[in-house]
Design an enzyme around this catalytic site. Sequence first.
Site, short mmCIF file in Angstrom:
data_model
loop_
_atom_site.label_atom_id
_atom_site.label_comp_id
_atom_site.label_asym_id
_atom_site.label_seq_id
_atom_site.Cartn_x
_atom_site.Cartn_y
_atom_site.Cartn_z
N PRO A 132 0.81 -1.23 0.00
CA PRO A 132 0.00 0.00 0.00
C PRO A 132 0.83 1.26 0.00
O PRO A 132 1.81 1.39 0.74
CB PRO A 132 -0.82 -0.13 1.29
CG PRO A 132 -0.95 -1.60 1.48
CD PRO A 132 0.37 -2.17 1.03
N CYS A 133 0.42 2.22 -0.85
CA CYS A 133 1.23 3.42 -1.08
C CYS A 133 0.68 4.66 -0.39
O CYS A 133 1.25 5.74 -0.54
CB CYS A 133 1.33 3.68 -2.59
SG CYS A 133 -0.27 4.05 -3.36
N ASN A 134 -0.42 4.52 0.35
CA ASN A 134 -1.11 5.70 0.89
C ASN A 134 -0.18 6.65 1.64
O ASN A 134 -0.32 7.87 1.53
CB ASN A 134 -2.23 5.26 1.84
CG ASN A 134 -3.14 4.21 1.22
OD1 ASN A 134 -2.66 3.16 0.79
ND2 ASN A 134 -4.43 4.46 1.20
N PHE A 167 3.01 7.03 1.19
CA PHE A 167 4.18 7.43 0.42
C PHE A 167 3.84 8.35 -0.74
O PHE A 167 4.73 8.91 -1.37
CB PHE A 167 4.90 6.19 -0.13
CG PHE A 167 5.38 5.25 0.94
CD1 PHE A 167 6.24 5.67 1.92
CD2 PHE A 167 4.95 3.94 0.96
CE1 PHE A 167 6.70 4.81 2.91
CE2 PHE A 167 5.39 3.06 1.94
CZ PHE A 167 6.26 3.50 2.92
N CYS A 215 -1.79 7.04 -5.89
CA CYS A 215 -2.19 5.66 -6.12
C CYS A 215 -3.43 5.63 -6.99
O CYS A 215 -4.32 6.43 -6.81
CB CYS A 215 -2.50 4.95 -4.80
SG CYS A 215 -1.01 4.52 -3.91
#
Length: 377
Positions: A88-90, A92, A377
């Site tokens: 999960p990129c939330n 970053f 994202c």
Amino acid sequence: MDFRFGELFSGPGGLALGAKSAKVIAGGRSFFISHVWSTDYDKDTCTTYRHNICPDNPKSVICCDIRKLDFETLKKISEIDALAFGFPCNDFSVVGEQKGMNGVYGPLYSYGVKALKHFQPKFFMAENVGGLRNANDGNSFDKILNDLQEAGYVITPHLYKFEQYGVPQARHRIIIIGIRNDINIKFYVPATTHRSPITCREAIETPPISQDVPNNELTRQSQQVIDRLKFIKPGENAFTAFLPKDLRLNVKGAKISQIYKRLDPDKPAYTITGSGGGGTHVYHWKENRALTNRERARLQTFPDNYVFYGSKESVRKQIGMAVPSLGVRIIFEAVLKSFAGIEYSKIENNIKKSICSNRIDTSPIVLFEEQPEYAIC
């Protein structure tokens, strides 16, 4: 040679579709990747994955929070030779609070490291947004790369610009390929395939989308949105277009550039996102409306027979969070060619490790200017 494929944070199957599509033949032998198990926490996402990736083996998709998952459950299904995780990129993304390792999602990459140590696959692919390299002043990226190396892998991180690989979308992502360090194989970043990118018009209109294709429902637009779009030209957004006073947005502070932004039909799309309120749905260059989910799926290189399950908003989220299967297929094929001993066109990776220390040197990345919208994202 069959590489048995396991996946964490699997999403709706963009990585898996790219893996399934990759195939190399050398010396009369086939090198390919086959699904054996995957896991994600979202029920709709898991249903989509089962239907499209492994319809004959639905139990191989485990719907579970990764923090509660027993890896032995996956091991009982099958050992693996390849692992993928688009963690999960939330925390970053450059749009957001950028909490990095201090956020809820940032530390989840560690489950990928744990899986590498547990399963010891021959290779892995990890994916995240370009903003990963800046989180926590770059310290998060350093730690992630060092942890992946210490898990026993020779890693090749690279910031891929997917529009240079035939994806009709300016989607820029860090992808890390790791080869187990007891295997004498070197992976190289595959050369770009498209000097002239595929435009969003080509992707959406060629061939025309059939009337009965799934996930193609129109979004209801309010009259105010329709009136606003009438004044926004292709490539413009709500802040760069000249709008009448009653149609302007009352926004103070940062003005995100994809708000009510129309596509430019002669360019790749800007980044398709998985969430966001009014004005973030991606807007047609000519018609006064948001794109349908099927149109978004085409920009993510999903074929029209790829069916997404759940509500319209759930489907929108799944499509926006996915990895373009066409782009990753090229990367997976480069991995297979490396194992098959086939030479292929390659380029130097643009993320380097410092020769003088163990710290990862990410300074070359500044050469790649990236719009904020490209890192969502």
